[in-house]
Scaffold this motif. Sequence first.
Motif, PDB file in Angstrom:
ATOM      1  N   ALA A 108      44.556  44.795  34.503  1.00 26.44           N
ATOM      2  CA  ALA A 108      43.809  43.569  33.744  1.00 26.44           C
ATOM      3  C   ALA A 108      42.761  42.861  34.642  1.00 26.44           C
ATOM      4  O   ALA A 108      43.247  42.232  35.443  1.00 26.44           O
ATOM      5  CB  ALA A 108      44.592  42.923  32.648  1.00 26.44           C
ATOM      6  N   VAL A 109      41.660  42.707  34.348  1.00 17.99           N
ATOM      7  CA  VAL A 109      40.570  42.166  35.025  1.00 17.99           C
ATOM      8  C   VAL A 109      40.919  42.007  36.690  1.00 17.99           C
ATOM      9  O   VAL A 109      41.493  41.072  37.151  1.00 17.99           O
ATOM     10  CB  VAL A 109      40.828  40.580  34.581  1.00 17.99           C
ATOM     11  N   ASN A 110      40.562  43.052  37.457  1.00 14.83           N
ATOM     12  CA  ASN A 110      40.459  43.314  38.595  1.00 14.83           C
ATOM     13  C   ASN A 110      39.644  42.251  39.214  1.00 14.83           C
ATOM     14  O   ASN A 110      38.786  41.415  38.874  1.00 14.83           O
ATOM     15  CB  ASN A 110      40.400  44.865  39.222  1.00 14.83           C
ATOM     16  N   ALA A 111      39.750  42.320  40.910  1.00 11.15           N
ATOM     17  CA  ALA A 111      39.150  41.439  41.756  1.00 11.15           C
ATOM     18  C   ALA A 111      37.626  41.494  41.751  1.00 11.15           C
ATOM     19  O   ALA A 111      37.041  40.671  41.472  1.00 11.15           O
ATOM     20  CB  ALA A 111      39.614  41.748  43.380  1.00 11.15           C
ATOM     21  N   ALA A 112      37.317  42.736  41.256  1.00 12.18           N
ATOM     22  CA  ALA A 112      35.839  43.016  41.401  1.00 12.18           C
ATOM     23  C   ALA A 112      35.184  42.385  40.116  1.00 12.18           C
ATOM     24  O   ALA A 112      34.190  41.708  40.125  1.00 12.18           O
ATOM     25  CB  ALA A 112      35.387  44.438  41.754  1.00 12.18           C
ATOM     26  N   GLN A 113      35.978  42.576  39.011  1.00  9.39           N
ATOM     27  CA  GLN A 113      35.493  41.951  37.758  1.00  9.39           C
ATOM     28  C   GLN A 113      35.524  40.695  37.844  1.00  9.39           C
ATOM     29  O   GLN A 113      34.502  39.944  37.324  1.00  9.39           O
ATOM     30  CB  GLN A 113      36.365  42.480  36.552  1.00  9.39           C
TER      31      GLN A 113
END
Length: 434
Positions: A333-338
Amino acid sequence: MEKLICNARILTMNAGMDVIADGYIRIKDGKIEAIGPMEECHVENFPGEIKDVRGMLVMPGFVNTHTHVPMTMLRGYADDLPLHTWLTEHIFPAEARLVTPENVRIATRLAFVEMIKSGTTCFNDMYFFENVIADEARKAGIRGVMNESVIDFPTSSFKSVDEGLAISEKLIREWQGDPLIHPSVTVHAPYTCSKETLQKAKCLADRYATLLQIHVAETRKEVEDITARTGMPPAEYLYSIGLLDRNVIAAHCVWLNAREVRLMAECGTSIGHCPKSNLKLASGIADTDTYLKAGITVGIGTDGTASNNTLDMVEEMRFAALLPKAMHYDPEAVNAAQALRMATINGARALGLEDVTGSLEVGKSADLITVNIAASNMIPVYNDYSAVVYAMNSKNIRSSMVHGEWIMLDRVVLRIDKDEAIEDLKNIIVKNNK
């Protein structure tokens, strides 16, 4: 003067999320004239300033989508309290004593030092005496979106809603078209503003094609109170009176139901997510993973230092990445890029500035920061986005540029005297405690 940044590892944050391993950025008239790999760069006979940033990462500066900048004078003033107690019994009375044009000016300068040193190049503010904040932002060289926080009771800067809106319109007329200052219209919240006030503010924003900003669904109490009064939860109520739209950013949005999420996505309303403030006030955790998947533009904000207690977007971004994982028991959920997009280009889009800032692309303003990725807390770097979101701290940020001008070089803020700002703020507190 033309500028050339060379030998940089560049995170563009453009639509393709392009990374240039060894690149350059050429800047003219405050904007990016060219960007690409070093083999396409011609350093010889370059007529302007050349800055070699070998060993550095260059990326867009952070866009703080929700602040109350002068609340640095109230940092730590009333901690560990629920929002409505904190606000009505402590903050509002303190503001009545402390908020003057001169105090706002002093507190704003100190806030800008903190923001610049932690990588913010653009902020979105709602407070009082915002003309003073605009003036100080212009002097500091930082990009700002702002206007008077209109509310249904007298404040230090206006005595009536109509007077507040008149001040707002004056600021818009004075600053519209400025390269750094982007006037908005702001209303505090649906629980402090009548339907008439909210609709007057929306009309003003539409008339001047500006952003409208508002707090929405920050606490369960707000949802309960608005539902009891109107028969609808806050976002649905705002939709019913015409307040959800593409030029609206709603701060917090912790307690949205499924229908409200759909309405906000359909209307194009953006969200300014403030994870640390929401945690500290025990307001809750906004379900940003669901919001993003629904198609809502979600940016990140620090809120004010009275409820956070910092303006550090590096910390805020990390919380924005970690909380959804725990909330959904899902490490994807909500990765680093996001999360980094939320802190940069999403924030710019939420403020209506995606054509101006938020990514490093030809034609956009040169709003950027340099990051020492050779620092001990960051190496080795297997993934650029992970390194920035999970490993970086604000001290890794070495220099900062807005609209082609350096506002911090090698950790020195150039346009504000930090020591003077600190002493002036201390004097405010001493005088208030006499």
